[in-house]
Design a protein around this motif. Structure first.
Motif, short mmCIF file in Angstrom:
data_model
loop_
_atom_site.label_atom_id
_atom_site.label_comp_id
_atom_site.label_asym_id
_atom_site.label_seq_id
_atom_site.Cartn_x
_atom_site.Cartn_y
_atom_site.Cartn_z
N VAL A 51 25.27 4.06 31.67
CA VAL A 51 26.50 3.48 32.22
C VAL A 51 26.88 4.24 33.47
CG1 VAL A 51 27.45 2.53 30.08
CG2 VAL A 51 27.87 4.91 30.66
N LEU A 52 27.62 3.57 34.37
CA LEU A 52 28.00 4.18 35.64
C LEU A 52 29.51 4.31 35.76
CD1 LEU A 52 25.62 2.17 38.04
CD2 LEU A 52 25.22 4.44 37.03
N ASN A 53 29.93 5.40 36.41
CA ASN A 53 31.33 5.62 36.78
C ASN A 53 32.29 5.44 35.60
OD1 ASN A 53 30.53 5.99 39.52
ND2 ASN A 53 30.51 3.77 39.81
N VAL A 54 32.18 6.33 34.65
CA VAL A 54 33.03 6.27 33.46
C VAL A 54 33.68 7.63 33.22
CG1 VAL A 54 31.78 4.41 32.31
CG2 VAL A 54 31.03 6.79 32.00
N SER A 55 34.73 7.63 32.41
CA SER A 55 35.39 8.87 32.01
C SER A 55 36.03 8.66 30.64
CB SER A 55 36.45 9.29 33.03
OG SER A 55 37.49 8.33 33.09
N HIS A 56 36.20 9.75 29.90
CA HIS A 56 36.81 9.72 28.57
C HIS A 56 36.12 8.69 27.67
CE1 HIS A 56 39.98 11.29 31.29
NE2 HIS A 56 40.20 12.12 30.27
N VAL B 33 25.88 8.26 33.13
CA VAL B 33 25.66 8.85 31.82
C VAL B 33 24.51 8.10 31.16
CG1 VAL B 33 26.65 9.46 29.58
CG2 VAL B 33 28.10 9.40 31.62
N SER B 34 23.53 8.85 30.63
CA SER B 34 22.37 8.22 30.00
C SER B 34 22.07 8.89 28.67
CB SER B 34 21.14 8.32 30.91
OG SER B 34 21.36 7.64 32.13
N LEU B 35 21.49 8.10 27.76
CA LEU B 35 21.12 8.61 26.44
C LEU B 35 19.75 8.06 26.09
CD1 LEU B 35 22.37 10.41 24.24
CD2 LEU B 35 23.20 8.34 23.13
N HIS B 36 18.87 8.97 25.65
CA HIS B 36 17.46 8.62 25.42
C HIS B 36 17.21 8.19 23.97
CE1 HIS B 36 13.22 9.69 24.48
NE2 HIS B 36 13.02 9.10 25.64
N LEU B 37 16.22 7.31 23.81
CA LEU B 37 15.81 6.86 22.48
C LEU B 37 14.34 6.50 22.51
CD1 LEU B 37 16.60 5.92 19.54
CD2 LEU B 37 16.87 3.63 20.53
N GLU B 38 13.63 6.85 21.43
CA GLU B 38 12.24 6.45 21.27
C GLU B 38 12.09 5.64 20.00
OE1 GLU B 38 9.35 9.49 21.44
OE2 GLU B 38 9.48 9.75 23.60
N VAL B 39 11.39 4.52 20.10
CA VAL B 39 11.16 3.66 18.93
C VAL B 39 9.69 3.29 18.86
CG1 VAL B 39 13.50 2.69 18.97
CG2 VAL B 39 11.69 1.56 20.25
N GLU B 40 9.24 2.92 17.67
CA GLU B 40 7.89 2.42 17.49
C GLU B 40 7.78 1.01 18.07
OE1 GLU B 40 5.32 3.99 16.30
OE2 GLU B 40 6.28 5.81 15.51
N TYR B 41 6.63 0.69 18.65
CA TYR B 41 6.45 -0.63 19.23
C TYR B 41 6.59 -1.73 18.18
CZ TYR B 41 4.96 1.10 23.76
OH TYR B 41 4.94 1.68 25.00
N GLN B 42 6.20 -1.44 16.97
CA GLN B 42 6.25 -2.44 15.91
C GLN B 42 7.49 -2.31 15.03
OE1 GLN B 42 4.04 -4.80 16.08
NE2 GLN B 42 3.08 -3.73 17.79
N ASP B 43 8.48 -1.54 15.48
CA ASP B 43 9.71 -1.34 14.71
C ASP B 43 10.52 -2.64 14.65
OD1 ASP B 43 12.03 -0.41 13.52
OD2 ASP B 43 12.01 1.48 14.60
#
Length: 268
Positions: free
Chosen positions: A129-134, A158-168
């Protein structure tokens, strides 16, 4: 929420009948102090004309209403009743409308991968997300919280990482929220992961070091082979040159001797 109308109520009833006087004050770091005289309904002091026509006063109770409220209106509001010097404070926080999070493929490597074989079967993603607060940004698997990050000051990204299985086949969602609202973006694994042939290879720290060392060794070996080949060619060239010189001298000597023999025959 930004754009709403907010009313700050007093505990006073019928100001004029009781001949009471109420004064409102607003303090913020970027605007200084705003003062209102409820008896006349006039602004006593408004730094930079911050509120302009967005304020209304109830001339019976002294309640203060702010319309089309802005994030910059956040701060401490206080009224004071005279001559009894009764006062009360309101700490107002105005939140901006939240954007919808954006989910994209992550082009960087994740340290959570245990090796190339596992990284090739996993899809690396970013929710941003861009340009955020609180706000708080979170990843959910079904209804279970996987990870989250919270920010207070205004941040450009602000960024948050995630890894998933291709077949999930589980349901994943990225949620952006503040104390009064939220925005949710659901993950479509088939769209972002399965339909993209490109795979970002991520390696663990140990494997990355091993690969770096192997690459360095191969590079050094390649340079050594090239240098050896060049040196060998030069040595061979010098050897052939040194062998050809005596042969040329021998031919030249035989030629001279034959010439001398001819000359002696002619003289006789």
């Amino acid at each position: 929420m930004e754009g709403d109308s907010v009313t700050l109520h007093t505990d006073v009833r019928y100001i004029r009948y009781n001949k009471r006087h109420i004064e409102w004050r607003f303090e913020a770091e970027d605007t200084g102090v705003m003062r209102l005289d409820v008896m006349t309904g006039k602004m006593i002091y408004d730094f930079n004309k911050k509120f302009r026509d967005r304020i209304q006063i109830d001339n019976q109770t002294g309640s203060l209403t702010i319309s089309n409220i802005r994030t910059t209106d956040s701060g401490l509001y206080q009224y004071q009743v005279r001559p009894r010097f009764i006062s009360e404070s309101f700490n107002v926080t105005v939140y901006a409308h939240l954007p919808i999070p954006v989910i994209t493929r992550d082009s960087t490597c994740s340290s959570s991968s245990s090796g190339s074989s596992s990284s090739e079967s996993r899809c690396s993603l970013l929710c941003s997300v861009l340009n955020v607060s609180h706000v708080t940004l979170s990843w959910y698997k079904e209804n279970s919280l996987l990870s989250s990050i919270s920010v207070s000051d205004v941040i450009s990204s602000v960024s948050l990482h995630l890894e998933v299985e291709y077949q999930d086949n589980n349901t994943y969602s990225c949620v952006l929220n503040n104390p009064i609202s939220n925005q949710t973006k659901h993950l479509d694994i088939s769209e972002l992961c399965r339909t993209h042939p490109d795979i970002v290879h991520c390696y663990s720290f140990t494997e990355a070091v091993i690969r770096l060392v192997v690459s360095a060794v191969v590079g050094v070996a390649t340079v050594a082979i090239v240098v050896y080949d060049i040196t060998s060619r030069r040595a061979e060239k010098r050897r052939r040159t040194s062998q050809s010189v005596p042969e040329i001298l021998g031919i030249f000597t035989i030629f001279n001797e034959s010439q001398n023999g001819l000359n002696d025959s002619e003289s006789k």
